[in-house]
Design a protein around this motif. Structure first.
Motif, PDB file in Angstrom:
ATOM      1  N   SER A  39       0.671  -1.322   0.083  1.00  0.00           N
ATOM      2  CA  SER A  39       0.127  -0.136   0.084  1.00  0.00           C
ATOM      3  C   SER A  39       0.924   1.107  -0.504  1.00  0.00           C
ATOM      4  O   SER A  39       0.295   2.660   0.446  1.00  0.00           O
ATOM      5  CB  SER A  39      -0.964   0.099   1.036  1.00  0.00           C
ATOM      6  N   THR A  40       2.059   1.227  -0.416  1.00  0.00           N
ATOM      7  CA  THR A  40       3.029   2.555  -0.360  1.00  0.00           C
ATOM      8  C   THR A  40       3.629   2.476  -1.388  1.00  0.00           C
ATOM      9  O   THR A  40       4.264   1.437  -2.331  1.00  0.00           O
ATOM     10  CB  THR A  40       4.242   2.020   0.441  1.00  0.00           C
ATOM     11  N   ALA A  41       3.787   3.488  -1.690  1.00  0.00           N
ATOM     12  CA  ALA A  41       4.113   4.472  -3.224  1.00  0.00           C
ATOM     13  C   ALA A  41       5.293   5.111  -3.134  1.00  0.00           C
ATOM     14  O   ALA A  41       5.090   6.107  -1.842  1.00  0.00           O
ATOM     15  CB  ALA A  41       3.452   5.788  -3.787  1.00  0.00           C
ATOM     16  N   ARG A  42       6.491   4.478  -3.247  1.00  0.00           N
ATOM     17  CA  ARG A  42       7.204   5.368  -2.861  1.00  0.00           C
ATOM     18  C   ARG A  42       8.211   5.852  -4.021  1.00  0.00           C
ATOM     19  O   ARG A  42       8.573   6.143  -5.345  1.00  0.00           O
ATOM     20  CB  ARG A  42       9.059   3.822  -3.498  1.00  0.00           C
ATOM     21  N   PHE A  43       9.541   7.194  -3.852  1.00  0.00           N
ATOM     22  CA  PHE A  43       9.196   7.660  -5.139  1.00  0.00           C
ATOM     23  C   PHE A  43      11.722   8.167  -4.843  1.00  0.00           C
ATOM     24  O   PHE A  43      10.958   8.533  -3.627  1.00  0.00           O
ATOM     25  CB  PHE A  43       8.632   9.081  -5.177  1.00  0.00           C
ATOM     26  N   ARG A  44      12.009   8.315  -6.017  1.00  0.00           N
ATOM     27  CA  ARG A  44      12.938   9.015  -5.123  1.00  0.00           C
ATOM     28  C   ARG A  44      13.085  10.166  -6.272  1.00  0.00           C
ATOM     29  O   ARG A  44      12.958   9.971  -7.758  1.00  0.00           O
ATOM     30  CB  ARG A  44      14.232   8.316  -5.822  1.00  0.00           C
ATOM     31  N   PHE A  45      13.930  10.703  -6.250  1.00  0.00           N
ATOM     32  CA  PHE A  45      13.720  11.991  -7.310  1.00  0.00           C
ATOM     33  C   PHE A  45      15.016  13.113  -7.677  1.00  0.00           C
ATOM     34  O   PHE A  45      15.363  13.496  -6.224  1.00  0.00           O
ATOM     35  CB  PHE A  45      12.360  13.077  -7.482  1.00  0.00           C
ATOM     36  N   SER A  46      15.709  13.473  -8.146  1.00  0.00           N
ATOM     37  CA  SER A  46      17.261  14.318  -8.276  1.00  0.00           C
ATOM     38  C   SER A  46      17.290  15.008  -9.647  1.00  0.00           C
ATOM     39  O   SER A  46      16.999  14.268 -10.741  1.00  0.00           O
ATOM     40  CB  SER A  46      18.345  12.979  -8.115  1.00  0.00           C
ATOM     41  N   MET A  47      18.282  15.991  -9.053  1.00  0.00           N
ATOM     42  CA  MET A  47      18.534  16.844 -10.678  1.00  0.00           C
ATOM     43  C   MET A  47      19.636  17.528 -10.027  1.00  0.00           C
ATOM     44  O   MET A  47      19.750  18.036  -8.922  1.00  0.00           O
ATOM     45  CB  MET A  47      16.984  17.907 -10.596  1.00  0.00           C
ATOM     46  N   GLU A  48      20.192  17.939 -10.770  1.00  0.00           N
ATOM     47  CA  GLU A  48      21.229  18.410 -10.628  1.00  0.00           C
ATOM     48  C   GLU A  48      21.267  20.049 -10.533  1.00  0.00           C
ATOM     49  O   GLU A  48      20.058  20.670 -10.671  1.00  0.00           O
ATOM     50  CB  GLU A  48      22.228  18.545 -12.251  1.00  0.00           C
ATOM     51  N   GLY A  49      21.632  20.934  -9.677  1.00  0.00           N
ATOM     52  CA  GLY A  49      21.826  22.053  -9.272  1.00  0.00           C
ATOM     53  C   GLY A  49      21.512  23.127 -10.459  1.00  0.00           C
ATOM     54  O   GLY A  49      20.463  24.106 -10.191  1.00  0.00           O
ATOM     55  N   SER A  50      22.418  23.211 -11.385  1.00  0.00           N
ATOM     56  CA  SER A  50      22.116  24.003 -13.057  1.00  0.00           C
ATOM     57  C   SER A  50      20.805  23.712 -13.335  1.00  0.00           C
ATOM     58  O   SER A  50      20.530  24.786 -13.588  1.00  0.00           O
ATOM     59  CB  SER A  50      23.025  23.578 -13.980  1.00  0.00           C
ATOM     60  N   GLN A  51      20.316  22.847 -13.247  1.00  0.00           N
ATOM     61  CA  GLN A  51      18.616  22.507 -14.010  1.00  0.00           C
ATOM     62  C   GLN A  51      18.057  23.177 -12.948  1.00  0.00           C
ATOM     63  O   GLN A  51      16.657  23.845 -13.295  1.00  0.00           O
ATOM     64  CB  GLN A  51      18.522  21.025 -14.192  1.00  0.00           C
ATOM     65  N   VAL A  52      17.836  22.913 -11.459  1.00  0.00           N
ATOM     66  CA  VAL A  52      17.137  23.167 -10.552  1.00  0.00           C
ATOM     67  C   VAL A  52      17.427  25.203 -10.574  1.00  0.00           C
ATOM     68  O   VAL A  52      15.644  25.393 -10.743  1.00  0.00           O
ATOM     69  CB  VAL A  52      17.523  23.580  -9.177  1.00  0.00           C
ATOM     70  N   ILE A  53      18.196  25.525 -11.127  1.00  0.00           N
ATOM     71  CA  ILE A  53      18.175  27.348 -11.017  1.00  0.00           C
ATOM     72  C   ILE A  53      17.616  27.809 -12.238  1.00  0.00           C
ATOM     73  O   ILE A  53      17.108  28.451 -12.209  1.00  0.00           O
ATOM     74  CB  ILE A  53      19.544  27.734 -10.508  1.00  0.00           C
ATOM     75  N   GLN A  54      17.687  26.606 -13.163  1.00  0.00           N
ATOM     76  CA  GLN A  54      17.168  27.286 -14.291  1.00  0.00           C
ATOM     77  C   GLN A  54      15.347  27.136 -14.345  1.00  0.00           C
ATOM     78  O   GLN A  54      14.903  27.642 -15.128  1.00  0.00           O
ATOM     79  CB  GLN A  54      17.430  26.012 -15.669  1.00  0.00           C
ATOM     80  N   ALA A  55      15.322  25.932 -14.074  1.00  0.00           N
ATOM     81  CA  ALA A  55      13.678  26.050 -13.853  1.00  0.00           C
ATOM     82  C   ALA A  55      12.986  26.336 -13.240  1.00  0.00           C
ATOM     83  O   ALA A  55      11.954  27.499 -13.098  1.00  0.00           O
ATOM     84  CB  ALA A  55      13.284  24.193 -12.661  1.00  0.00           C
ATOM     85  N   VAL A  56      13.368  27.442 -11.753  1.00  0.00           N
ATOM     86  CA  VAL A  56      13.378  28.272 -11.662  1.00  0.00           C
ATOM     87  C   VAL A  56      12.870  29.236 -11.972  1.00  0.00           C
ATOM     88  O   VAL A  56      12.218  30.075 -11.847  1.00  0.00           O
ATOM     89  CB  VAL A  56      14.211  28.455 -10.035  1.00  0.00           C
ATOM     90  N   GLN A  57      14.187  29.678 -11.913  1.00  0.00           N
ATOM     91  CA  GLN A  57      14.418  31.331 -13.091  1.00  0.00           C
ATOM     92  C   GLN A  57      13.188  31.373 -14.315  1.00  0.00           C
ATOM     93  O   GLN A  57      12.836  31.767 -14.591  1.00  0.00           O
ATOM     94  CB  GLN A  57      15.271  31.699 -13.521  1.00  0.00           C
ATOM     95  N   GLN A  58      13.384  30.019 -14.450  1.00  0.00           N
ATOM     96  CA  GLN A  58      11.631  29.749 -15.930  1.00  0.00           C
ATOM     97  C   GLN A  58      10.732  29.745 -15.291  1.00  0.00           C
ATOM     98  O   GLN A  58       9.129  30.930 -15.973  1.00  0.00           O
ATOM     99  CB  GLN A  58      12.136  28.645 -16.418  1.00  0.00           C
ATOM    100  N   ALA A  59      10.163  29.789 -14.352  1.00  0.00           N
ATOM    101  CA  ALA A  59       9.140  29.651 -13.640  1.00  0.00           C
ATOM    102  C   ALA A  59       8.578  31.331 -12.740  1.00  0.00           C
ATOM    103  O   ALA A  59       7.447  31.746 -12.991  1.00  0.00           O
ATOM    104  CB  ALA A  59       9.118  29.089 -12.252  1.00  0.00           C
TER     105      ALA A  59
END
Length: 313
Positions: A241-261
């Motif tokens: 009954s448990t859904a498990r998720f793992r997510f990773s992203m390089e810092g440069s991609q995070v910064i780009q995504a936030v800037q896009q938002a």
């Protein structure tokens, strides 16, 4: 105390039974014996993080007032090493009881910053403060004076895997207006987040049924097909009954995504909804909600007030 509740919820929804066994370096004696939700925030590690520092600068670059507020927060919390918290849901719409153990270089001015309204502070030693309210705070002080024993709270049983994250919390969500819609389907959760040079996120959601867990994972996998770049960063699996998720992203991609938002002002960024659209659970999978003949008023100083509706004449 609302500040502590906000920290606990933010540090919420960011998502198995879960928790953390006591070790020699982590004293959890202060926590409620039957804690509903427990967690830890490595405050200094997050503030010193290159990624977090860049994101704060990015988010406040065009707003001097926000930048000033961020600077004040950094100055206030800069000497806090970590904060561990314990939340006990008191049920029936009442405000949950919150305790926090704060460690770092903490002078009297720092102690005063944690005092709000009915919230009290007890100094445990030169580097440790205990924050809470009323008798709950006194009981926690008494527990800290006794020998360390293995904690029995269910929320402190199984989150060893989260020990290396900068932020983690585990257990069951307390009843807030914002959590009520998910409490019928979500039994417990465990969440770990680290944001140093890269972003790492791990979530375990124990649902009311295996089908609900499968629906969540299926939704995430559909999202992977629609957005391969995001899909590479996401791992999803079902365990009963448990859904498990793992997510990773390089810092440069995070910064780009936030800037896009920021640039798009409201257009969804690649980071948003990485689990995919919320699945629609069938009526047969979701327990029926009881009819309500009362009105609940939240946010009052003495807790939530319940008013029974009167039948029309």
């Amino acid at each position: 105390m609302r500040t502590l509740r906000t920290i606990a919820l933010i540090s919420a929804f960011l998502a198995g039974p879960a928790a953390f066994a006591q070790s020699a370096s982590e004293d959890w004696r202060f926590a409620h014996p039957g804690a509903t939700l427990v967690g830890r925030v490595r405050v200094k590690a997050m503030l010193d993080s290159p990624l977090v520092s860049t994101l704060i600068a990015q988010a406040t670059a065009k707003d001097p007032s926000t930048a000033a507020i961020a600077g004040m927060a950094r100055a206030t919390l800069g000497n806090v090493s970590e904060m561990r918290f314990s939340i006990l849901d008191k049920g029936k719409g009442k405000n949950p009881d919150v305790l926090a153990l704060v460690t770092g270089v903490l002078d009297d001015a720092a102690a005063g910053a944690f005092t709000q309204g009915k919230t009290g502070v007890r100094r445990i030693d030169s580097n440790t403060l205990l924050v809470g309210e009323g008798q709950s705070l006194e009981d926690a002080v008494a527990r800290l004076s006794k020998p360390a024993v293995a904690l029995q709270a269910r929320a402190l049983d199984r989150s060893k895997a989260l020990a290396n994250y900068d932020i983690w919390f585990a257990g069951t969500l307390p009843e807030f207006p914002m959590t009520v819609p998910v409490l019928d389907s979500l039994r417990s959760l465990a969440l770990g987040i680290s944001a140093q040079s890269d972003l790492r996120l791990e979530i375990a959601l124990e649902m009311a049924s295996p089908k609900m867990a499968e629906d969540l994972v299926s939704s995430a996998r559909r999202s992977q097909v629609q957005d391969p770049a995001r899909g590479v960063a996401l791992q999803a699996e079902v365990d009963g009954s448990t859904a498990r998720f793992r997510f990773s992203m390089e810092g440069s991609q995070v910064i780009q995504a936030v800037q896009q938002a920021i640039d798009n002002k409201g257009v969804q960024s690649p980071l948003a909804g990485f689990l995919g659209p919320a699945p629609i659970f069938s009526e047969s999978a979701t327990p029926p909600k009881p009819k309500r003949d009362t009105i609940l008023i939240y946010g009052l100083d003495d807790g939530t007030r319940e008013i029974k509706s009167q039948p029309r004449q």
